[in-house]
Design a protein around this motif. Structure first.
Motif, PDB file in Angstrom:
ATOM      1  N   ALA A  27       0.604  16.207   3.768  1.00 10.79           N
ATOM      2  CA  ALA A  27       1.824  16.769   4.351  1.00 10.79           C
ATOM      3  C   ALA A  27       1.521  17.419   5.694  1.00 10.79           C
ATOM      4  CB  ALA A  27       2.446  17.779   3.393  1.00 10.79           C
ATOM      5  N   ALA A  28       0.403  18.104   5.779  1.00  4.15           N
ATOM      6  CA  ALA A  28       0.023  18.752   7.037  1.00  4.15           C
ATOM      7  C   ALA A  28      -0.315  17.731   8.122  1.00  4.15           C
ATOM      8  CB  ALA A  28      -1.171  19.672   6.804  1.00  4.15           C
ATOM      9  N   ALA A  29      -0.829  16.575   7.717  1.00  2.00           N
ATOM     10  CA  ALA A  29      -1.220  15.542   8.682  1.00  2.00           C
ATOM     11  C   ALA A  29      -0.051  14.662   9.090  1.00  2.00           C
ATOM     12  CB  ALA A  29      -2.331  14.675   8.095  1.00  2.00           C
ATOM     13  N   MET A  30       1.098  14.821   8.419  1.00  2.00           N
ATOM     14  CA  MET A  30       2.246  13.967   8.695  1.00  2.00           C
ATOM     15  C   MET A  30       3.341  14.739   9.393  1.00  2.00           C
ATOM     16  SD  MET A  30       2.662  11.561   5.341  1.00  2.00           S
ATOM     17  CE  MET A  30       3.731  12.712   4.561  1.00  2.00           C
ATOM     18  N   PRO A  31       3.466  14.560  10.691  1.00  2.00           N
ATOM     19  CA  PRO A  31       4.605  15.157  11.370  1.00  2.00           C
ATOM     20  C   PRO A  31       5.886  14.540  10.821  1.00  2.00           C
ATOM     21  CG  PRO A  31       3.046  14.164  12.920  1.00  2.00           C
ATOM     22  CD  PRO A  31       2.590  13.850  11.537  1.00  2.00           C
ATOM     23  N   ALA A  32       6.985  15.133  11.051  1.00  2.00           N
ATOM     24  CA  ALA A  32       8.279  14.808  10.446  1.00  2.00           C
ATOM     25  C   ALA A  32       8.523  13.347  10.122  1.00  2.00           C
ATOM     26  CB  ALA A  32       9.391  15.327  11.341  1.00  2.00           C
ATOM     27  N   GLY A  33       8.133  12.415  10.950  1.00  6.56           N
ATOM     28  CA  GLY A  33       8.545  11.048  10.713  1.00  6.56           C
ATOM     29  C   GLY A  33       7.514  10.110  10.130  1.00  6.56           C
ATOM     30  N   GLY A  34       6.361  10.552   9.728  1.00  7.11           N
ATOM     31  CA  GLY A  34       5.429   9.548   9.228  1.00  7.11           C
ATOM     32  C   GLY A  34       4.145  10.125   8.745  1.00  7.11           C
ATOM     33  N   ALA A  35       3.169   9.266   8.623  1.00  3.71           N
ATOM     34  CA  ALA A  35       1.892   9.645   8.044  1.00  3.71           C
ATOM     35  C   ALA A  35       0.871   9.890   9.135  1.00  3.71           C
ATOM     36  CB  ALA A  35       1.401   8.541   7.122  1.00  3.71           C
ATOM     37  N   GLY A  36      -0.099  10.673   8.776  1.00  2.00           N
ATOM     38  CA  GLY A  36      -1.202  10.950   9.694  1.00  2.00           C
ATOM     39  C   GLY A  36      -2.411  10.116   9.339  1.00  2.00           C
ATOM     40  N   ARG A  37      -3.535  10.748   9.261  1.00  2.00           N
ATOM     41  CA  ARG A  37      -4.785  10.029   9.018  1.00  2.00           C
ATOM     42  C   ARG A  37      -4.847   9.489   7.604  1.00  2.00           C
ATOM     43  NH1 ARG A  37      -8.952  14.502  10.528  1.00  2.00           N
ATOM     44  NH2 ARG A  37      -7.560  15.629   9.196  1.00  2.00           N
ATOM     45  N   ALA A  38      -5.471   8.344   7.477  1.00  2.00           N
ATOM     46  CA  ALA A  38      -5.651   7.763   6.151  1.00  2.00           C
ATOM     47  C   ALA A  38      -6.664   8.561   5.359  1.00  2.00           C
ATOM     48  CB  ALA A  38      -6.110   6.311   6.259  1.00  2.00           C
ATOM     49  N   PHE A  39      -7.697   9.011   6.029  1.00  3.77           N
ATOM     50  CA  PHE A  39      -8.736   9.818   5.396  1.00  3.77           C
ATOM     51  C   PHE A  39      -9.014  11.001   6.287  1.00  3.77           C
ATOM     52  CE2 PHE A  39      -9.571   5.475   4.114  1.00  3.77           C
ATOM     53  CZ  PHE A  39      -9.678   5.595   2.758  1.00  3.77           C
ATOM     54  N   ALA A  40      -9.149  12.151   5.700  1.00  2.27           N
ATOM     55  CA  ALA A  40      -9.527  13.321   6.488  1.00  2.27           C
ATOM     56  C   ALA A  40     -11.028  13.288   6.690  1.00  2.27           C
ATOM     57  CB  ALA A  40      -9.117  14.591   5.761  1.00  2.27           C
ATOM     58  N   THR A  41     -11.451  13.639   7.871  1.00  5.50           N
ATOM     59  CA  THR A  41     -12.890  13.583   8.138  1.00  5.50           C
ATOM     60  C   THR A  41     -13.421  14.925   8.607  1.00  5.50           C
ATOM     61  OG1 THR A  41     -12.448  12.818  10.381  1.00  5.50           O
ATOM     62  CG2 THR A  41     -12.869  11.133   8.697  1.00  5.50           C
ATOM     63  N   GLY A  42     -12.696  15.970   8.404  1.00  5.81           N
ATOM     64  CA  GLY A  42     -13.234  17.227   8.869  1.00  5.81           C
ATOM     65  C   GLY A  42     -12.537  18.372   8.419  1.00  5.81           C
TER      66      GLY A  42
ATOM     67  N   ASN B 182       0.830  -1.207   0.000  1.00  6.99           N
ATOM     68  CA  ASN B 182       0.000   0.000   0.000  1.00  6.99           C
ATOM     69  C   ASN B 182       0.862   1.253   0.000  1.00  6.99           C
ATOM     70  OD1 ASN B 182      -2.871  -1.037   0.511  1.00  6.99           O
ATOM     71  ND2 ASN B 182      -1.611  -2.160   1.977  1.00  6.99           N
ATOM     72  N   PRO B 183       1.007   1.907  -1.151  1.00  9.28           N
ATOM     73  CA  PRO B 183       1.821   3.127  -1.200  1.00  9.28           C
ATOM     74  C   PRO B 183       1.371   4.176  -0.176  1.00  9.28           C
ATOM     75  CG  PRO B 183       1.130   2.484  -3.405  1.00  9.28           C
ATOM     76  CD  PRO B 183       0.421   1.575  -2.445  1.00  9.28           C
ATOM     77  N   GLN B 184       0.068   4.203   0.118  1.00 13.69           N
ATOM     78  CA  GLN B 184      -0.441   5.181   1.071  1.00 13.69           C
ATOM     79  C   GLN B 184       0.082   4.923   2.479  1.00 13.69           C
ATOM     80  OE1 GLN B 184      -2.330   3.172  -0.877  1.00 13.69           O
ATOM     81  NE2 GLN B 184      -3.855   4.358  -1.958  1.00 13.69           N
ATOM     82  N   MET B 185       0.505   3.715   2.757  1.00 14.48           N
ATOM     83  CA  MET B 185       0.960   3.349   4.102  1.00 14.48           C
ATOM     84  C   MET B 185       2.460   3.081   4.165  1.00 14.48           C
ATOM     85  SD  MET B 185      -2.139   0.923   5.380  1.00 14.48           S
ATOM     86  CE  MET B 185      -3.790   1.589   5.605  1.00 14.48           C
ATOM     87  N   ALA B 186       3.155   3.296   3.078  1.00 22.65           N
ATOM     88  CA  ALA B 186       4.573   2.931   2.979  1.00 22.65           C
ATOM     89  C   ALA B 186       5.451   3.597   4.032  1.00 22.65           C
ATOM     90  CB  ALA B 186       5.097   3.255   1.582  1.00 22.65           C
ATOM     91  N   GLN B 187       5.131   4.807   4.423  1.00 22.05           N
ATOM     92  CA  GLN B 187       5.961   5.544   5.376  1.00 22.05           C
ATOM     93  C   GLN B 187       5.377   5.578   6.782  1.00 22.05           C
ATOM     94  OE1 GLN B 187       9.009   6.609   4.387  1.00 22.05           O
ATOM     95  NE2 GLN B 187       8.458   5.610   2.466  1.00 22.05           N
ATOM     96  N   MET B 188       4.316   4.825   7.013  1.00 21.48           N
ATOM     97  CA  MET B 188       3.645   4.846   8.310  1.00 21.48           C
ATOM     98  C   MET B 188       4.323   3.909   9.310  1.00 21.48           C
ATOM     99  SD  MET B 188      -0.405   4.761   7.499  1.00 21.48           S
ATOM    100  CE  MET B 188      -1.259   6.059   6.628  1.00 21.48           C
ATOM    101  N   SER B 189       4.308   4.308  10.568  1.00 22.09           N
ATOM    102  CA  SER B 189       4.757   3.430  11.648  1.00 22.09           C
ATOM    103  C   SER B 189       3.674   2.385  11.905  1.00 22.09           C
ATOM    104  CB  SER B 189       4.994   4.247  12.922  1.00 22.09           C
ATOM    105  OG  SER B 189       3.751   4.708  13.432  1.00 22.09           O
ATOM    106  N   ASP B 190       4.003   1.374  12.703  1.00 24.76           N
ATOM    107  CA  ASP B 190       3.015   0.353  13.049  1.00 24.76           C
ATOM    108  C   ASP B 190       1.783   0.987  13.687  1.00 24.76           C
ATOM    109  OD1 ASP B 190       4.862  -1.500  12.144  1.00 24.76           O
ATOM    110  OD2 ASP B 190       5.125  -2.493  14.087  1.00 24.76           O
ATOM    111  N   SER B 191       1.990   1.898  14.620  1.00 23.02           N
ATOM    112  CA  SER B 191       0.841   2.515  15.308  1.00 23.02           C
ATOM    113  C   SER B 191       0.023   3.379  14.361  1.00 23.02           C
ATOM    114  CB  SER B 191       1.295   3.311  16.535  1.00 23.02           C
ATOM    115  OG  SER B 191       2.128   4.377  16.164  1.00 23.02           O
TER     116      SER B 191
END
Length: 105
Positions: free
Chosen positions: A90-105, A42-51
């Motif tokens: 980019a705004a949802a991803m602090p320096a080391g990873g990804a934020g939300r998969a989908f924005a809801t608001g 999943n390219p969308q999750m490639a840079q995400m941590s386990d959590s």
């Protein structure tokens, strides 16, 4: 996260045609996989941590169980350009990873 324009268009089209059962099934499938396999698939999750992956999957499950949230995500993705999506990610991803998969608001 660096999502290409082609990947974004594919994600938009998939979101238009997906139903809640498909999202729930995908979240459950991904939850049962090794996190490194999830990242490779999943390219969308490639840079995400386990959590972060766990959080994204929880959000997918919540969206699948809430028709209003599902419609909102579909509408948001349908009207968002690749550039807007990249800025939001980019705004949802602090320096080391990804934020939300989908924005809801």
């Amino acid at each position: 996260m660096n999502l290409s324009k082609e990947q974004w268009e594919m994600a938009r089209q998939q979101m238009e045609n997906v139903d809640s059962d498909q999202i729930l099934s995908q979240a459950r499938m991904l939850r049962n996989m090794d996190k490194n396999t999830v990242r490779r698939m999943n390219p969308q999750m490639a840079q995400m941590s386990d959590s972060q992956i766990d959080s994204a999957l929880t959000q997918m499950e919540m969206m699948a169980s809430n028709p209003a949230m599902m419609r909102m995500a579909q509408q948001q993705m349908a009207t968002m350009s690749h550039e807007q999506a990249a800025q939001q990610m980019a705004a949802a991803m602090p320096a080391g990873g990804a934020g939300r998969a989908f924005a809801t608001g």
